[in-house]
Design a protein around this motif. Structure first.
Motif, short mmCIF file in Angstrom:
data_model
loop_
_atom_site.label_atom_id
_atom_site.label_comp_id
_atom_site.label_asym_id
_atom_site.label_seq_id
_atom_site.Cartn_x
_atom_site.Cartn_y
_atom_site.Cartn_z
N MET A 2 34.25 29.91 44.95
CA MET A 2 35.51 29.53 44.30
C MET A 2 36.23 28.50 45.15
SD MET A 2 38.73 31.92 43.15
CE MET A 2 37.77 32.75 41.88
N GLY A 3 36.75 27.46 44.51
CA GLY A 3 37.42 26.39 45.23
C GLY A 3 38.85 26.74 45.59
N LEU A 4 39.48 25.82 46.31
CA LEU A 4 40.85 25.98 46.77
C LEU A 4 41.76 24.98 46.07
CD1 LEU A 4 40.23 26.25 50.62
CD2 LEU A 4 40.69 28.14 49.04
N ILE A 5 42.98 25.41 45.76
CA ILE A 5 44.00 24.53 45.21
C ILE A 5 45.12 24.41 46.24
CG2 ILE A 5 45.72 24.20 43.39
CD1 ILE A 5 43.82 25.63 41.49
N LEU B 142 45.06 17.10 41.01
CA LEU B 142 45.73 17.81 39.91
C LEU B 142 47.18 17.36 39.92
CD1 LEU B 142 45.82 19.97 37.71
CD2 LEU B 142 46.00 21.70 39.52
N LEU B 143 47.60 16.66 38.86
CA LEU B 143 48.88 15.96 38.88
C LEU B 143 49.71 16.25 37.63
CD1 LEU B 143 47.45 12.46 39.89
CD2 LEU B 143 48.44 14.16 41.44
N GLY B 144 51.02 16.24 37.82
CA GLY B 144 51.92 16.24 36.68
C GLY B 144 51.99 14.85 36.07
N ARG B 145 52.56 14.76 34.88
CA ARG B 145 52.56 13.50 34.13
C ARG B 145 53.25 12.37 34.89
NH1 ARG B 145 53.05 11.70 28.72
NH2 ARG B 145 53.36 9.46 28.76
N ARG B 146 54.42 12.61 35.45
CA ARG B 146 55.15 11.52 36.09
C ARG B 146 54.44 11.02 37.34
NH1 ARG B 146 59.38 8.65 35.70
NH2 ARG B 146 60.47 7.82 37.52
N THR B 147 53.98 11.94 38.17
CA THR B 147 53.25 11.53 39.37
C THR B 147 51.98 10.79 38.99
OG1 THR B 147 54.15 13.36 40.67
CG2 THR B 147 52.12 12.35 41.48
N TYR B 148 51.30 11.26 37.95
CA TYR B 148 50.10 10.55 37.50
C TYR B 148 50.42 9.10 37.12
CZ TYR B 148 46.21 8.97 34.70
OH TYR B 148 45.17 8.21 34.19
N ASP B 149 51.48 8.90 36.36
CA ASP B 149 51.83 7.54 35.94
C ASP B 149 52.12 6.65 37.15
OD1 ASP B 149 51.51 8.17 33.28
OD2 ASP B 149 53.65 8.49 32.90
N GLU C 237 40.13 27.41 35.83
CA GLU C 237 38.78 26.87 35.60
C GLU C 237 38.43 25.77 36.60
OE1 GLU C 237 38.89 25.69 31.54
OE2 GLU C 237 38.48 27.73 30.76
N LEU C 238 39.45 25.05 37.09
CA LEU C 238 39.18 24.00 38.07
C LEU C 238 38.61 24.58 39.35
CD1 LEU C 238 42.23 21.57 37.73
CD2 LEU C 238 39.96 21.40 36.70
N ARG C 239 39.01 25.80 39.69
CA ARG C 239 38.46 26.44 40.89
C ARG C 239 36.95 26.63 40.80
NH1 ARG C 239 43.11 30.29 41.27
NH2 ARG C 239 44.32 29.76 43.14
N ASP C 240 36.44 26.82 39.59
CA ASP C 240 35.00 26.99 39.41
C ASP C 240 34.26 25.66 39.43
OD1 ASP C 240 35.36 29.75 39.12
OD2 ASP C 240 35.73 29.54 36.96
N ARG C 241 35.00 24.57 39.24
CA ARG C 241 34.39 23.25 39.10
C ARG C 241 34.46 22.44 40.39
NH1 ARG C 241 37.17 20.57 34.22
NH2 ARG C 241 37.06 22.74 33.57
N LYS D 79 51.43 31.79 40.67
CA LYS D 79 50.66 31.96 41.91
C LYS D 79 49.28 31.31 41.80
CE LYS D 79 53.10 36.15 43.36
NZ LYS D 79 52.97 37.52 43.92
N LEU D 80 49.28 30.11 41.23
CA LEU D 80 48.04 29.36 41.04
C LEU D 80 47.86 28.32 42.14
CD1 LEU D 80 48.01 28.89 37.17
CD2 LEU D 80 46.43 30.26 38.54
N PHE D 81 47.93 28.77 43.37
CA PHE D 81 47.66 27.89 44.50
C PHE D 81 47.09 28.75 45.62
CE2 PHE D 81 51.74 29.69 45.48
CZ PHE D 81 51.79 29.78 46.86
#
Length: 208
Positions: free
Chosen positions: A1-4, A58-65, A119-123, A143-145
């Motif tokens: 399992m990956g880390l966030i 993994l980014l929010g919309r504003r930071t992504y832009d 699901e990103l943790r599995d990828r 608690k998704l970190f």
């Protein structure tokens, strides 16, 4: 399992809005770019080390832009290493709207964000969340970190979006390494998510 990992630059009063420049978030925030005068070589090395092994953003919309308009044009310059990394790894975007995903390797997450993030943790092995304060509140609440990397700067602004701006719930964390301070007074804190919720006690208890 990956880390966030959540990566955040913050002031002493835990404002984390628009550290990079005056145009990053110009509406109603007078201190855009507050980080620049305090940047030092120790922090630079810490940030570079923190991104080693990153295989997804993994980014929010504003930071992504903001990132999509900046990093694709930085390869070959003074930030070539981080630009090459960001441009090459997959980018996942949390947004309720329809973002323009023009940055190569970008994908919008589905409407069920907690499930999509899990699901990103599995990828991936090392997923980095950068900035994205509104989205960070969801990650804190669910608690998704796994780790929170926080660079605390020796200034107080009094206004702006905070690191824990309504998203935090009772949560235990553990300090993963001793704090490190750079010459400008920036303190690097690395915390890991821990089991359980905070306990209480009595400071006047005789067995203290």
């Amino acid at each position: 399992m990956g880390l966030i990992d959540i990566e955040l630059f913050a002031t002493l009063d835990l404002i984390a809005q628009a550290p990079g420049g005056p145009d990053e978030d110009p509406l109603g925030f007078p201190f855009g770019g507050w980080q620049a005068p305090l940047w030092d070589e120790v922090t630079d090395a810490q940030v570079a080390a923190a991104y080693e092994g990153t295989d997804a953003l993994l980014l929010g919309r504003r930071t992504y832009d903001i990132f999509a308009g900046f990093w694709p044009h930085q390869e070959g310059g003074q930030d070539d290493d981080i630009a090459t990394l960001f441009n090459s790894v997959p980018k996942y975007v949390a947004s309720r709207g329809r973002p323009n995903l023009s940055w190569a390797g970008s994908t919008q997450l589905g409407p069920d964000l907690p499930t999509a993030v899990r699901e990103l943790r599995d990828r991936h092995e090392h997923v980095k969340v950068v900035g994205s304060l509104n989205f960070v509140q969801t990650l804190l609440r669910e608690k998704l970190f796994d780790r929170l990397n926080l660079w605390v700067h020796p200034i107080m602004l009094g206004v702006g979006k905070k690191v824990f701006d309504g998203g935090a719930v009772p949560t235990n964390v553990t300090l993963l390494q001793p704090p490190v301070a750079g010459p400008a007074g920036i303190v690097f804190l690395r915390y890991g998510l821990a089991d359980g919720t905070p306990e209480t006690g009595d400071m006047s208890a005789p067995d203290r």
